[in-house]
Design a protein around this motif. Structure first.
Motif, PDB file in Angstrom:
ATOM      1  N   LYS A  28       8.964 -10.567  14.271  1.00 21.15           N
ATOM      2  CA  LYS A  28       8.055  -9.458  14.013  1.00 21.15           C
ATOM      3  C   LYS A  28       6.676  -9.556  14.017  1.00 21.15           C
ATOM      4  CE  LYS A  28       8.277  -5.849  11.780  1.00 21.15           C
ATOM      5  NZ  LYS A  28       7.370  -5.598  10.186  1.00 21.15           N
ATOM      6  N   ARG A  33       0.864  -9.391  17.626  1.00 18.75           N
ATOM      7  CA  ARG A  33       0.659 -10.096  17.777  1.00 18.75           C
ATOM      8  C   ARG A  33      -0.482 -10.841  18.989  1.00 18.75           C
ATOM      9  NH1 ARG A  33       1.131 -10.207  11.887  1.00 18.75           N
ATOM     10  NH2 ARG A  33      -0.768 -10.438  11.045  1.00 18.75           N
ATOM     11  N   ILE A 326       6.718 -11.847   0.807  1.00 19.67           N
ATOM     12  CA  ILE A 326       6.189  -9.711   0.550  1.00 19.67           C
ATOM     13  C   ILE A 326       8.248  -9.539   1.578  1.00 19.67           C
ATOM     14  CG2 ILE A 326       4.962  -9.628   1.885  1.00 19.67           C
ATOM     15  CD1 ILE A 326       4.948  -8.160  -1.257  1.00 19.67           C
TER      16      ILE A 326
HETATM   17  O1  LIG Z   1       0.602  -8.768   9.020  1.00 22.28           O
HETATM   18  C1  LIG Z   1       2.326  -8.774   8.920  1.00 22.28           C
HETATM   19  O2  LIG Z   1       2.055  -8.900  10.118  1.00 22.28           O
HETATM   20  C2  LIG Z   1       2.339  -7.984   8.452  1.00 22.28           C
HETATM   21  C3  LIG Z   1       1.718  -8.580   6.604  1.00 22.28           C
HETATM   22  C4  LIG Z   1       2.685  -8.044   5.857  1.00 22.28           C
HETATM   23  O3  LIG Z   1       1.828  -7.051   5.919  1.00 22.28           O
HETATM   24  P1  LIG Z   1       0.722  -6.666   3.945  1.00 22.28           P
HETATM   25  O4  LIG Z   1      -0.524  -6.964   4.836  1.00 22.28           O
HETATM   26  O5  LIG Z   1       1.109  -4.989   4.435  1.00 22.28           O
HETATM   27  O6  LIG Z   1       1.243  -7.379   2.672  1.00 22.28           O
HETATM   28  C5  LIG Z   1       4.184  -7.676   5.954  1.00 22.28           C
HETATM   29  O7  LIG Z   1       4.584  -7.267   4.648  1.00 22.28           O
HETATM   30  C6  LIG Z   1       4.265  -7.256   6.870  1.00 22.28           C
HETATM   31  O8  LIG Z   1       5.575  -7.037   7.033  1.00 22.28           O
HETATM   32  C7  LIG Z   1       3.773  -8.170   8.391  1.00 22.28           C
END
Ligand SMILES: O=C(O)C1=C[C@@H](OP(=O)(O)O)[C@@H](O)[C@H](O)C1
Ligand SMILES: C=C(OP(=O)(O)O)C(=O)O
Length: 448
Positions: A28, A33, A326
């Motif tokens: 994802k 990106r 996370i």
């Molecule tokens: O940069 C990303 O693609 C992500 C960063 C994370 O969030 P945070 O940057 O809020 O920790 C993650 O929880 C999210 O599912 C995807």
């Protein structure tokens, strides 16, 4: 999807061994990106293996609204004809990012240094999440914003007409904040510097380098210092999106807790900024092996083999590992329920500001299914009962959160009684084939 429509109640019943191969969809984070950087490049970026989950589809739609030409060629193959750095046009309408924190925060960064005005909104979950963590650093570039109280969506951003570069220390461990600042820095003159004290997923840095930006990371006592030279001409790329380790977590954990299981999950990226769950599962004594280890596109990749693991023990999960897993704490808490003893998870305050308060959502749901959970502001402890001893039997609220819905459905596969969720609709945001894939392995998951 049900975050905009009717809830889809689902049930998962105790099942026999899970066996076979689980080909999970594209990553994802990398999918978002690919679309955003493709839209900021010159020429045509081609993408294979794009995750066609609702979060990513909403980002694709947004890129189109900013003037990029985004085409779905079928079978996960997409192309993006970009408008170049600084080339975003002002959208005619509100940008609806649905359920996606990554989508809205990265897109805010990408438009913040363009002279356009954009209003963002999302579903009830996204409109409750904090955005000041992104709009504060974007203000340093000269981008103005006005939103609801507490920095919530809907929110309007007025991009900087004459952006200035920024040096910013990210105050929370967040790849989304880091990425928003870097994407804004693309259209500022001079060097933008982002400092992160804890390493978070580094896809933006790796991909920016791949698209031809001058970007470097220095590891210092203050943390990772990332320096980006502004106003590059990004070159269109050919991207093959790897499979998502955060989605792989679900069949892997299901196999570990379901008696007799043996499941292969091929082609999973083991980038150290993403692979913390797999290390943790092995630390708990799970039978999880890496087969056919290789490098793909410069990233470590392996086929994961997960087998039923009856003798796992609860552990203290190192807080320093939190950023690298996370999104995996909800499913880890399910595995912890089947281990013997306490699993303590600390340094996880960020879980309280995801699609839901994930500590609270899991604690309430696990307790209803017979598992003892204690929690504090940035920690929680699950007391595992060991295999065969997890009661199950409850219906849990998924709170518009795909990971909560999937975690409880996995719990139902190995508990003593079926487990239900009030709404499985959000699963489509990140893992639209979850039900069919788990069913193909032998799970008994259905809509009620
Ligand atoms: O940069 C990303 O693609 C992500 C960063 C994370 O969030 P945070 O940057 O809020 O920790 C993650 O929880 C999210 O599912 C995807
Ligand atoms: C937190 C998540 O996503 P996002 O922040 O993009 O909504 C997730 O997928 O678990």
């Amino acid at each position: 999807m049900s975050s905009h429509g009717a809830p889809i109640p689902m049930i998962s019943k105790p099942c026999g061994p899970l066996t076979g191969t689980a080909e999970v969809p594209g990553d994802k984070s990398i999918s978002h990106r690919s679309l955003i950087l493709g839209a900021m490049s010159v020429g045509e970026t081609t993408i294979s293996g794009l995750l066609e989950g609702q979060d990513v589809l909403d980002t694709a739609k947004a890129m189109q609204a900013f003037g990029a030409d985004v085409t779905n060629h079928g079978g996960g193959n997409w192309s993006v004809h970009g408008v170049g750095v600084g080339g975003f046009a002002e959208p005619e309408n509100v940008i609806d990012c649905g359920n996606s924190g990554t989508g809205v925060r990265l897109i805010m960064g990408a438009m913040a240094t363009c002279p356009i005005t954009v209003t963002f909104t999302g579903d009830a979950s996204l409109n409750g999440r904090p955005m000041a963590r992104v709009t504060d650093p974007l203000a340093l570039f000269g981008c103005q914003s006005v939103g609801r109280e507490g920095g919530r969506l809907p929110m309007t951003l007025v991009g900087a007409a004459e952006p200035i570069p920024v040096r910013y220390t990210v105050p929370v461990p967040s790849a989304q904040v880091k990425s928003a600042v870097l994407l804004a820095g693309l259209n500022a003159p001079g060097e933008t510097v982002v400092i992160e004290q804890e390493a978070t997923r580094d896809h933006t840095e790796r991909m920016l380098a791949g698209f031809g930006a001058e970007i470097s990371t220095e590891v210092t006592d203050a943390g990772r210092v990332i320096t980006l030279k502004g106003q590059p001409e990004l070159q269109a790329q050919k991207i093959d999106v790897p499979r998502d380790p955060s989605s792989a977590a679900f069949p892997v954990c299901a196999a570990i807790i379901t008696p007799g299981s043996d499941v292969l999950v091929p082609g999973i990226g083991l980038n150290p900024t993403r692979a913390g769950l797999f290390t943790t599962l092995r630390d708990m004594g799970a039978d999880l092996t890496y087969e056919n280890e290789r490098l793909e596109g410069g990233e470590p990749v392996a086929d994961l083999r997960a087998r039923f693991s009856p003798d796992m023990k609860g552990i203290d999960v190192p807080p320093a590992r939190a950023a690298s897993m996370i999104d995996e704490y909800p499913i880890l808490s399910v595995v912890a329920s089947f281990a013997k003893g306490k699993t303590h998870m600390a340094g996880v305050k960020e879980l309280r500001v995801k699609e839901s308060d994930r500590i609270d959502a899991m604690a309430v749901g696990l307790r209803a299914n017979g598992i003892a959970v204690e929690d504090g502001p940035d920690w929680w402890t699950v007391t595992g009962l060991g295999h065969g001893n997890v009661p199950g039997g409850a219906t849990s609220a998924s709170h518009l959160d795909h990971r909560i819905a999937m975690s409880f459905l996995i719990l139902g596969m190995a508990a003593n009684a079926p487990v239900s969720v009030d709404d499985g609709g959000p699963i489509a945001t990140s893992f639209p084939i979850f039900e069919g894939l788990m069913g193909g392995l032998g799970a008994d998951v259905s809509r009620t």
